[in-house]
Design an enzyme around this catalytic site. Structure first.
Site, PDB file in Angstrom:
ATOM      1  N   CYS A 142       0.714  94.694 -75.076  1.00 50.26           N
ATOM      2  CA  CYS A 142       2.027  95.316 -74.909  1.00 50.26           C
ATOM      3  C   CYS A 142       2.332  95.450 -73.428  1.00 50.26           C
ATOM      4  O   CYS A 142       3.457  95.248 -72.988  1.00 50.26           O
ATOM      5  CB  CYS A 142       2.053  96.700 -75.537  1.00 50.26           C
ATOM      6  SG  CYS A 142       1.256  96.748 -77.121  1.00 50.26           S
ATOM      7  N   ASP A 154     -16.451  87.492 -34.684  1.00 50.99           N
ATOM      8  CA  ASP A 154     -16.138  87.820 -33.313  1.00 50.99           C
ATOM      9  C   ASP A 154     -17.411  88.399 -32.689  1.00 50.99           C
ATOM     10  O   ASP A 154     -18.262  88.910 -33.406  1.00 50.99           O
ATOM     11  CB  ASP A 154     -15.011  88.864 -33.371  1.00 50.99           C
ATOM     12  CG  ASP A 154     -14.730  89.482 -32.041  1.00 50.99           C
ATOM     13  OD1 ASP A 154     -14.521  88.715 -31.099  1.00 50.99           O
ATOM     14  OD2 ASP A 154     -14.708  90.716 -31.963  1.00 50.99           O
ATOM     15  N   ASP A 163     -12.814  92.827 -34.939  1.00 50.28           N
ATOM     16  CA  ASP A 163     -12.513  94.249 -34.810  1.00 50.28           C
ATOM     17  C   ASP A 163     -11.220  94.563 -34.068  1.00 50.28           C
ATOM     18  O   ASP A 163     -10.414  95.349 -34.514  1.00 50.28           O
ATOM     19  CB  ASP A 163     -13.669  94.959 -34.106  1.00 50.28           C
ATOM     20  CG  ASP A 163     -13.826  94.466 -32.686  1.00 50.28           C
ATOM     21  OD1 ASP A 163     -13.894  93.241 -32.498  1.00 50.28           O
ATOM     22  OD2 ASP A 163     -13.838  95.287 -31.756  1.00 50.28           O
ATOM     23  N   ASP A 215      -7.803  90.487 -32.528  1.00 48.68           N
ATOM     24  CA  ASP A 215      -8.347  89.694 -33.630  1.00 48.68           C
ATOM     25  C   ASP A 215      -7.423  89.680 -34.846  1.00 48.68           C
ATOM     26  O   ASP A 215      -7.638  88.917 -35.786  1.00 48.68           O
ATOM     27  CB  ASP A 215      -9.707  90.245 -34.071  1.00 48.68           C
ATOM     28  CG  ASP A 215     -10.777  89.983 -33.027  1.00 48.68           C
ATOM     29  OD1 ASP A 215     -10.665  88.961 -32.329  1.00 48.68           O
ATOM     30  OD2 ASP A 215     -11.697  90.803 -32.911  1.00 48.68           O
TER      31      ASP A 215
END
Ligand code: ADP
Ligand code: MG
Length: 714
Positions: A16, A419, A610, A614
């Protein structure tokens, strides 16, 4: 475009739910609609001006398909709880849980009682030697057990909506009665209903236990006003207010400790059961629990910007990013039922065309079996539940996953780019050497600190810390941060440039060569070279372990950094990373990620980073991973995965959770479809009866749901 989320209170039928979503989607004024069965919510995207008429239309549609379901504002779901809690303030949380559980138990009690009654009637009917009373008793048992199914089926017929689970059960059992199998109809209905009930209980249980994993919302804040303590809602606390947190209580807001000392359990946020010492001056995050003493905390941001609010936002929205598997199941469910129903019709009539109609009832019975199996419920419930459980399990480990789509991608991921600064390394630099050229050491540091005062790059923060003197605002102006290069500003109308050697050289300044393996920042003032500062950054303890675990999982690690090659090489070598790329500007990182995506033949590429710089890379990667504690808000915003403990070791953990989730999801698909097809085959051959068909329907669904729950156990 705005997004409105409705809470479909009392929703318990996945089919439903799907139908409601389709119908809402079909509305002219709606741009997009989707339903999340697990969290019982309906997400509608539309133009702001339509909000009133949309609400009316949604209510009308829901009323048509599920009259018992209430349409409420989704934000009420939490308020609802709080309302309860404010009445019983001392025992926050539990009270509501109790009451809720109690209500549900009562609902179930009614069902259980009528199922037992139906069972007794059925047993008596089997024992009676007379045919007519027997049939009447069986019919009574049938109605007591399944009156709601009958009502819902009739309603479906009235609305001209075919292929609902209840309608199919209705046809199958009415068919059985017509063929004279009274007791079978009663027993099958009873069995079906008991299965549905167990299924409901199982889903409800898992929904609760998973929600509990992710439920961080603090109930109240103790604020100090005019020297008195007062309990208020966290939303009403302003920046700068002082709150008190007692032992055993959860921190309602982010802030800085101004008095008191205690141990803080951050496990709710980071997943790590390591108590952290908090004393005057420590920053503390909402969602953590104060373990020992009483602390006073000065609030540093509004509740809606706090760590907890951000996390909850993500979790709430996780279901919107559906996995391909989920979408496939939804589409599959839409064709599966009509196809099986068509097979049922064919099975009932086609053999008779060849073998004669004398055995019509036999073939009709076999056709009815198909109707019982034709509901794809097992899949429609268990697959989203599996993803939901996987996301819940990950959040317990301090890994926030923003959607089932990311789980699916992570499971297939074979390369993680990371990184360097702040991700593989701690990102808290210590000044190693200050090498002035033609000026004093202190003056060099001063120029650097002045320039960096406008930045919150980890390099900037450590230089300012080393300088340790106040920099009055207005000392410098025209500050320009050149992402991935450095920073420049005006001091006494002359320019300070501070950053990579390339940045100074571009400005026509000759730099002193520097042999250090560490990150180096060169400084120039008024077009003259002033010297350089080298900064050492520690590698995170767990980085090496993370790289080796990833490689065991068959996942390759690549390091991308804006730092110099010599620094990058030394870090890569220490960590055992074979591939690294240095000297990358943020846009070069994006290019590198695109290159990795191209060369890895379709396997998703993850990137963990971080800083603010980035964010574009995180957004571009198939799976963007942000560091939650140190990371910037923008990076977190762009990410698919947020590591609350800033620990790269969470990446292999997230991959293994995802792989496990996908394995369980696949198990469920194979198991559910396998049993269904097997029973259909046996049914067509006349080997399987209604009982087995009901098992293939509700029994399989129940097992699949229980299996899905394993996804949250990590
Ligand atoms: P990573 O990719 O390792 O996180 P970034 O892209 O943030 O590094 O920065 C790359 C390099 O640019 C740094 O190693 C540094 O030499 C220089 N740099 C960036 N921002 C600054 C700044 N605010 N001050 C001085 N140097 C900077
Ligand atoms: Mg960085």
């Amino acid at each position: 475009m705005t997004k409105t989320i409705y809470w479909l209170k009392g929703l318990d039928c996945p089919n439903c739910a799907q139908k409601i979503a389709l119908k809402v989607n079909d509305l002219e004024i709606v741009d997009y609609a989707d339903v999340d069965f697990i969290q019982k919510k309906l997400i509608v995207k539309h133009k702001q001006s339509n909000i009133k008429s949309i609400e009316e239309s949604v209510k009308a549609i829901v009323k048509k398909y599920e009259p018992e379901v209430e349409v409420l504002d989704y934000s009420k779901k939490h308020e609802h709880k709080h309302h309860h809690e404010s009445e019983h303030c001392h025992c926050h949380g539990h009270e509501h849980g109790h009451e809720h559980g109690h209500n549900e138990a009562e609902n179930h009690t009614f069902d259980i009682v009528r199922f037992i009654l139906a069972g007794i009637l059925f047993a008596v009917s089997k024992a009676l030697p007379y045919e007519l009373p027997c049939k009447i008793l069986a019919l009574c048992a049938y109605l007591i057990a399944g009156y709601d199914v009958v009502i819902s089926a009739l309603r479906n017929i009235l609305h001209g909506e075919a292929f609902d689970e209840t309608l199919l059960m209705f046809i199958a059992t009415v068919g059985a009665v017509a063929l004279g199998y009274y007791d079978e109809a009663a027993a099958v209905m009873l069995f079906f209903q008991v299965g549905e009930l167990l299924q409901d209980i199982a889903v409800e249980r898992s929904r609760k236990s998973i929600s509990k994993l992710m439920e961080l919302k603090p109930e109240f804040a103790r604020i100090i006003k005019d020297g008195r303590e007062e309990k208020v809602s966290p939303e009403s606390v302003d920046i700068g207010d002082v709150i008190i947190v007692k032992a055993g209580e959860r921190l309602p807001l982010d802030g800085v400790v101004i008095s008191g000392e205690s141990q803080i359990d951050t496990s709710a946020i980071t997943g790590e059961f390591l108590p952290v010492n908090a004393h005057e001056g420590s920053t503390v995050s909402s969602g953590c629990t104060n373990l020992e003493g009483v602390i006073k905390v000065k609030v540093t941001c509004k509740f809606k910007d706090s760590a907890v609010a951000r996390i909850m936002d993500m979790v709430e929205n996780a279901s919107e990013k559906k996995a391909d598997t989920e979408k496939f199941i939804t589409r599959f469910a839409r064709v599966y039922t009509p196809v099986v129903v068509a097979c049922a019709v064919l099975l009932a009539f086609v053999p008779c065309l060849f073998l004669g109609f004398s055995q019509f009832t036999k073939w009709l019975y076999r056709g009815l079996l198909f109707l019982v199996i034709s509901c794809p419920c097992a899949l429609v419930i268990s697959i989203p539940l599996g993803f939901f459980a996987g996301i819940g399990g990950a959040s317990k480990k301090g890994i926030l996953v923003k959607g089932a789509r990311s789980i699916e991608a992570l499971a297939k991921c074979s390369i993680v780019a990371m990184d360097k600064t702040g991700t593989l390394t701690k990102g808290s630099f210590c000044i190693e050497k200050i090498v002035p050229d033609g000026i004093t050491r202190d003056q060099l540091l001063e120029y650097a600190a002045f320039a960096e005062s406008g930045s919150n790059h980890p390099i900037a923060i450590s230089i300012i810390k080393e300088y340790a003197k106040d920099i009055p605002s207005g000392t410098v102006d025209d500050v320009k941060e050149i992402s991935g290069h450095g920073i420049s500003c005006n001091y006494k109308n002359k320019k300070i440039i501070c950053g990579k050697s390339e940045l100074l050289e571009e400005n026509g300044i000759k730099v002193l060569p520097c042999e250090s393996e560490n990150t180096t920042v060169h400084v120039a003032y008024d077009g003259k070279y002033c010297g350089y500062i080298t900064l050492g950054d520690e590698i995170k303890q767990t980085s090496k372990e993370a790289v080796s675990q990833l490689s065991k999982q068959g996942v390759e690690t690549v390091m991308l950094t804006g730092d110099r090659k010599i620094t990058a090489a030394s870090v890569a070598q220490k960590l055992g990373i074979k591939e690294y790329h240095a000297g990358l500007l943020p846009e070069n990182k994006v290019e590198k990620i695109e290159e990795l995506i191209r060369t890895h033949g379709g396997a998703p590429v993850a990137f963990a980073g971080d800083g603010i710089n980035d964010a574009p890379v995180i957004a571009r990667a198939d799976i963007g991973i942000a560091m939650g504690g140190l990371g910037s808000d923008i990076a977190i915003e762009a990410a698919d995965l947020v590591l609350m403990n800033d620990d790269v070791l969470s990446i292999p953990k997230a991959i293994s959770i995802s792989r496990k989730t996908m394995r369980i999801v696949k198990e469920n698909i194979v198991f559910a479809l396998g049993v269904k097809f097997a029973v259909m085959l046996l049914g067509a051959l006349g080997i399987a009866g209604m009982w087995m068909a009901v098992f293939a329907d509700v029994g399989v669904a129940l097992i699949a749901i229980l299996n899905s729950m394993r996804c949250s156990k990590t």
